[in-house]
Design a protein around this motif. Structure first.
Motif, PDB file in Angstrom:
ATOM      1  N   LYS A 107      20.371 -42.271   1.063  1.00 28.47           N
ATOM      2  CA  LYS A 107      19.184 -41.796   0.341  1.00 28.47           C
ATOM      3  C   LYS A 107      18.161 -41.125   1.266  1.00 28.47           C
ATOM      4  CE  LYS A 107      19.727 -45.299  -3.256  1.00 28.47           C
ATOM      5  NZ  LYS A 107      19.144 -46.462  -3.961  1.00 28.47           N
ATOM      6  N   ARG A 108      18.621 -40.097   1.968  1.00 25.59           N
ATOM      7  CA  ARG A 108      17.728 -39.301   2.811  1.00 25.59           C
ATOM      8  C   ARG A 108      17.966 -37.814   2.533  1.00 25.59           C
ATOM      9  NH1 ARG A 108      20.133 -36.548   6.765  1.00 25.59           N
ATOM     10  NH2 ARG A 108      22.150 -37.220   7.618  1.00 25.59           N
ATOM     11  N   LYS A 109      17.047 -36.990   2.998  1.00 27.29           N
ATOM     12  CA  LYS A 109      17.165 -35.551   2.792  1.00 27.29           C
ATOM     13  C   LYS A 109      18.194 -34.947   3.761  1.00 27.29           C
ATOM     14  CE  LYS A 109      12.448 -34.786   1.095  1.00 27.29           C
ATOM     15  NZ  LYS A 109      11.175 -34.053   1.323  1.00 27.29           N
ATOM     16  N   ILE A 110      18.829 -33.874   3.321  1.00 26.58           N
ATOM     17  CA  ILE A 110      19.751 -33.145   4.184  1.00 26.58           C
ATOM     18  C   ILE A 110      18.940 -32.275   5.129  1.00 26.58           C
ATOM     19  CG2 ILE A 110      21.586 -31.406   4.265  1.00 26.58           C
ATOM     20  CD1 ILE A 110      22.476 -32.368   1.505  1.00 26.58           C
ATOM     21  N   SER A 111      19.221 -32.362   6.431  1.00 24.89           N
ATOM     22  CA  SER A 111      18.480 -31.588   7.428  1.00 24.89           C
ATOM     23  C   SER A 111      18.904 -30.115   7.386  1.00 24.89           C
ATOM     24  CB  SER A 111      18.748 -32.141   8.832  1.00 24.89           C
ATOM     25  OG  SER A 111      18.353 -33.499   8.910  1.00 24.89           O
ATOM     26  N   PRO A 112      17.955 -29.192   7.582  1.00 22.09           N
ATOM     27  CA  PRO A 112      18.281 -27.754   7.560  1.00 22.09           C
ATOM     28  C   PRO A 112      19.369 -27.370   8.569  1.00 22.09           C
ATOM     29  CG  PRO A 112      15.916 -28.077   7.474  1.00 22.09           C
ATOM     30  CD  PRO A 112      16.512 -29.425   7.743  1.00 22.09           C
ATOM     31  N   TYR A 113      19.322 -28.002   9.792  1.00 18.80           N
ATOM     32  CA  TYR A 113      20.314 -27.634  10.803  1.00 18.80           C
ATOM     33  C   TYR A 113      21.717 -28.076  10.384  1.00 18.80           C
ATOM     34  CZ  TYR A 113      20.575 -32.440  12.675  1.00 18.80           C
ATOM     35  OH  TYR A 113      20.769 -33.791  12.823  1.00 18.80           O
ATOM     36  N   LEU A 134      23.018 -25.309   8.356  1.00 11.44           N
ATOM     37  CA  LEU A 134      23.378 -24.217   9.267  1.00 11.44           C
ATOM     38  C   LEU A 134      24.714 -24.514   9.943  1.00 11.44           C
ATOM     39  CD1 LEU A 134      22.750 -21.605  10.824  1.00 11.44           C
ATOM     40  CD2 LEU A 134      21.476 -23.016  12.476  1.00 11.44           C
ATOM     41  N   PHE A 135      24.853 -25.726  10.472  1.00  7.03           N
ATOM     42  CA  PHE A 135      26.094 -26.108  11.133  1.00  7.03           C
ATOM     43  C   PHE A 135      27.269 -26.074  10.157  1.00  7.03           C
ATOM     44  CE2 PHE A 135      24.171 -28.756  14.828  1.00  7.03           C
ATOM     45  CZ  PHE A 135      23.752 -27.573  15.414  1.00  7.03           C
ATOM     46  N   GLY A 136      26.976 -26.442   8.896  1.00  8.91           N
ATOM     47  CA  GLY A 136      28.015 -26.392   7.873  1.00  8.91           C
ATOM     48  C   GLY A 136      28.550 -24.981   7.705  1.00  8.91           C
ATOM     49  N   VAL A 145      34.600 -25.173  15.479  1.00  9.06           N
ATOM     50  CA  VAL A 145      34.431 -26.375  14.644  1.00  9.06           C
ATOM     51  C   VAL A 145      34.084 -27.585  15.503  1.00  9.06           C
ATOM     52  CG1 VAL A 145      35.594 -27.994  13.105  1.00  9.06           C
ATOM     53  CG2 VAL A 145      35.946 -25.532  12.808  1.00  9.06           C
ATOM     54  N   ILE A 146      34.857 -27.820  16.564  1.00  6.43           N
ATOM     55  CA  ILE A 146      34.668 -29.018  17.399  1.00  6.43           C
ATOM     56  C   ILE A 146      33.320 -28.993  18.121  1.00  6.43           C
ATOM     57  CG2 ILE A 146      35.537 -30.259  19.426  1.00  6.43           C
ATOM     58  CD1 ILE A 146      38.367 -29.435  18.526  1.00  6.43           C
ATOM     59  N   VAL A 147      32.949 -27.829  18.695  1.00  4.88           N
ATOM     60  CA  VAL A 147      31.661 -27.717  19.394  1.00  4.88           C
ATOM     61  C   VAL A 147      30.504 -27.938  18.423  1.00  4.88           C
ATOM     62  CG1 VAL A 147      30.108 -26.123  20.592  1.00  4.88           C
ATOM     63  CG2 VAL A 147      32.509 -26.239  21.239  1.00  4.88           C
ATOM     64  N   THR A 148      30.613 -27.402  17.221  1.00  6.99           N
ATOM     65  CA  THR A 148      29.563 -27.580  16.201  1.00  6.99           C
ATOM     66  C   THR A 148      29.430 -29.042  15.809  1.00  6.99           C
ATOM     67  OG1 THR A 148      30.050 -25.373  15.343  1.00  6.99           O
ATOM     68  CG2 THR A 148      28.733 -26.808  13.947  1.00  6.99           C
ATOM     69  N   VAL A 149      30.557 -29.718  15.670  1.00  5.04           N
ATOM     70  CA  VAL A 149      30.542 -31.146  15.333  1.00  5.04           C
ATOM     71  C   VAL A 149      29.859 -31.945  16.447  1.00  5.04           C
ATOM     72  CG1 VAL A 149      32.019 -33.181  15.074  1.00  5.04           C
ATOM     73  CG2 VAL A 149      32.534 -31.108  13.784  1.00  5.04           C
ATOM     74  N   LEU A 150      30.164 -31.620  17.696  1.00  6.30           N
ATOM     75  CA  LEU A 150      29.530 -32.308  18.831  1.00  6.30           C
ATOM     76  C   LEU A 150      28.024 -32.061  18.848  1.00  6.30           C
ATOM     77  CD1 LEU A 150      32.154 -31.587  21.640  1.00  6.30           C
ATOM     78  CD2 LEU A 150      31.582 -33.826  20.695  1.00  6.30           C
ATOM     79  N   ASN A 190      26.141 -31.317  16.320  1.00  5.71           N
ATOM     80  CA  ASN A 190      25.574 -32.031  15.185  1.00  5.71           C
ATOM     81  C   ASN A 190      25.321 -33.496  15.539  1.00  5.71           C
ATOM     82  OD1 ASN A 190      24.880 -32.466  12.341  1.00  5.71           O
ATOM     83  ND2 ASN A 190      26.799 -33.601  12.256  1.00  5.71           N
ATOM     84  N   GLY A 191      26.289 -34.112  16.201  1.00  2.00           N
ATOM     85  CA  GLY A 191      26.135 -35.508  16.609  1.00  2.00           C
ATOM     86  C   GLY A 191      25.012 -35.694  17.610  1.00  2.00           C
ATOM     87  N   ILE A 192      24.901 -34.767  18.569  1.00  2.98           N
ATOM     88  CA  ILE A 192      23.852 -34.858  19.584  1.00  2.98           C
ATOM     89  C   ILE A 192      22.467 -34.726  18.957  1.00  2.98           C
ATOM     90  CG2 ILE A 192      22.843 -33.678  21.576  1.00  2.98           C
ATOM     91  CD1 ILE A 192      25.752 -32.932  22.378  1.00  2.98           C
ATOM     92  N   LEU A 193      22.271 -33.698  18.133  1.00  2.00           N
ATOM     93  CA  LEU A 193      20.962 -33.471  17.507  1.00  2.00           C
ATOM     94  C   LEU A 193      20.576 -34.607  16.564  1.00  2.00           C
ATOM     95  CD1 LEU A 193      21.080 -29.635  16.733  1.00  2.00           C
ATOM     96  CD2 LEU A 193      19.795 -30.805  18.522  1.00  2.00           C
ATOM     97  N   LYS A 194      21.548 -35.083  15.809  1.00  2.00           N
ATOM     98  CA  LYS A 194      21.266 -36.158  14.853  1.00  2.00           C
ATOM     99  C   LYS A 194      20.766 -37.412  15.569  1.00  2.00           C
ATOM    100  CE  LYS A 194      24.082 -36.763  11.423  1.00  2.00           C
ATOM    101  NZ  LYS A 194      25.300 -37.096  10.646  1.00  2.00           N
ATOM    102  N   ASN A 195      21.414 -37.746  16.681  1.00  2.00           N
ATOM    103  CA  ASN A 195      21.050 -38.978  17.364  1.00  2.00           C
ATOM    104  C   ASN A 195      19.814 -38.834  18.234  1.00  2.00           C
ATOM    105  OD1 ASN A 195      23.155 -41.089  16.673  1.00  2.00           O
ATOM    106  ND2 ASN A 195      24.439 -39.322  17.117  1.00  2.00           N
TER     107      ASN A 195
END
Length: 301
Positions: A115-121, A124-126, A277-282, A284-289
């Motif tokens: 139950k949180r908002k989807i981040s704009p980045y 973009l990463f999607g 794909v893999i670099v974007t996923v990495l 995403n994980g870095i920015l999220k955390n």
């Protein structure tokens, strides 16, 4: 102790390597995806059950929790079936490239569950991940069916991962896995009972080689991996664990090229799209955390 920390890091990479090796086993085992997953989950259930008995683990849960774990068990069964089906009709590299899109789907599924908002980045990463998939598709269009089934597998995997994240807040991995395996085996068994070929004589007539590799898949790549991953997270942050597990497609694809060079060597655009794909996923994980760390909230698993 620094040495203990290093051992846990090496152990983590071993687990990621094992995860990548799972795809190789999917190609080596000759039986189709549905019976493959049925045998895998049944064997893993027996191993996990033995572990629970030996360690005297309390597996009592309420009916509501049992229902939730049962649904998760069906989802992981569907994930494995579609994943191995992708390997069977395409190859390991295509299946793993598709699987790596899972973090993209999780970034949209997770906000619904938590139950949180989807981040704009994340949006973009999607879009960047979709670009990567388009490049892969253009490069290897002959494998389009395998790629689509692999992406469906990634969706199931993302839903499962988000649900399990909630379950681990209250229950141990052993308890969760036990009921999920029970549910998965029952689900596939019911399906087979009503299918045309179902539990036929040929279903149980499998080679010694398949039995051996199925046992490795169920014991090392399933039961052991489930338990060991939780042990590793006691000393290594979930953030590091998640980022490291994103290397699974890399390990798996490298293994596939080494073991099956004629079938698994792909065009340059495939590797370019997969890298995107893999670099974007990495990232995403870095920015999220980093974002969660600044807020003082726990790192994402």
């Amino acid at each position: 102790m620094p040495n203990d920390k290093l051992k846990d890091y090496l152990h983590l990479h071993l687990l990621v390597f094992i995860a990548g090796f799972t795809a190789v086993l999917g190609a080596v085992i000759s039986i189709d995806a549905i019976p493959l997953v049925w045998y895998r989950m049944l064997m893993a259930l027996c191993i996990m059950g033995g572990y629970i008995v030996l360690c005297k683990i309390n597996i009592k849960v309420d009916k509501k929790t049992l229902l939730k774990l049962s649904v998760a068990g069906i989802i992981i069964a569907l994930h494995w079936i579609t994943f191995f089906k992708s390997i069977k009709i395409a190859n390991i590299s295509i299946a793993l490239a598709a699987f790596s899109t899972g973090a993209f789907f999780a970034s949209f599924i997770e906000p619904i569950v938590y139950k949180r908002k989807i981040s704009p980045y994340e949006v973009l990463f999607g879009g960047v991940i979709i670009l990567g998939v388009v490049i892969i598709t253009q490069s290897e269009f002959k494998y389009i069916n395998g790629l689509l089934i692999g992406i469906l597998s990634a969706v199931f995997s993302s839903v499962f991962a988000v649900l399990n994240g909630k379950f681990l807040e209250k229950h141990s991995a052993s308890v969760i896995s036990f009921y999920e395996f029970v549910s998965g085996v029952l689900f596939i068994s019911i399906f087979l009972m009503f299918s045309k070929d179902g539990f036929s004589k040929s279903f149980f007539n499998i080679s010694f080689s398949d039995i051996f590799w199925l046992f490795i898949l169920a014991s090392v790549c399933t039961a052991y991996a489930f338990i060991a991953s939780v042990h590793v997270m006691k000393t290594i942050t979930p953030y590091t664990v998640v980022l490291t597990y994103n290397l699974e497609p890399v390990y798996g694809i490298l293994l596939a090229i080494i073991l099956f060079p004629e079938k698994e060597t792909m065009g340059n655009n495939f590797y370019f799209g997969t890298l995107i794909v893999i670099v974007t996923v990495l990232l995403n994980g870095i920015l999220k955390n980093i974002k969660n760390f600044k807020k003082g909230t726990p790192l994402q698993r």
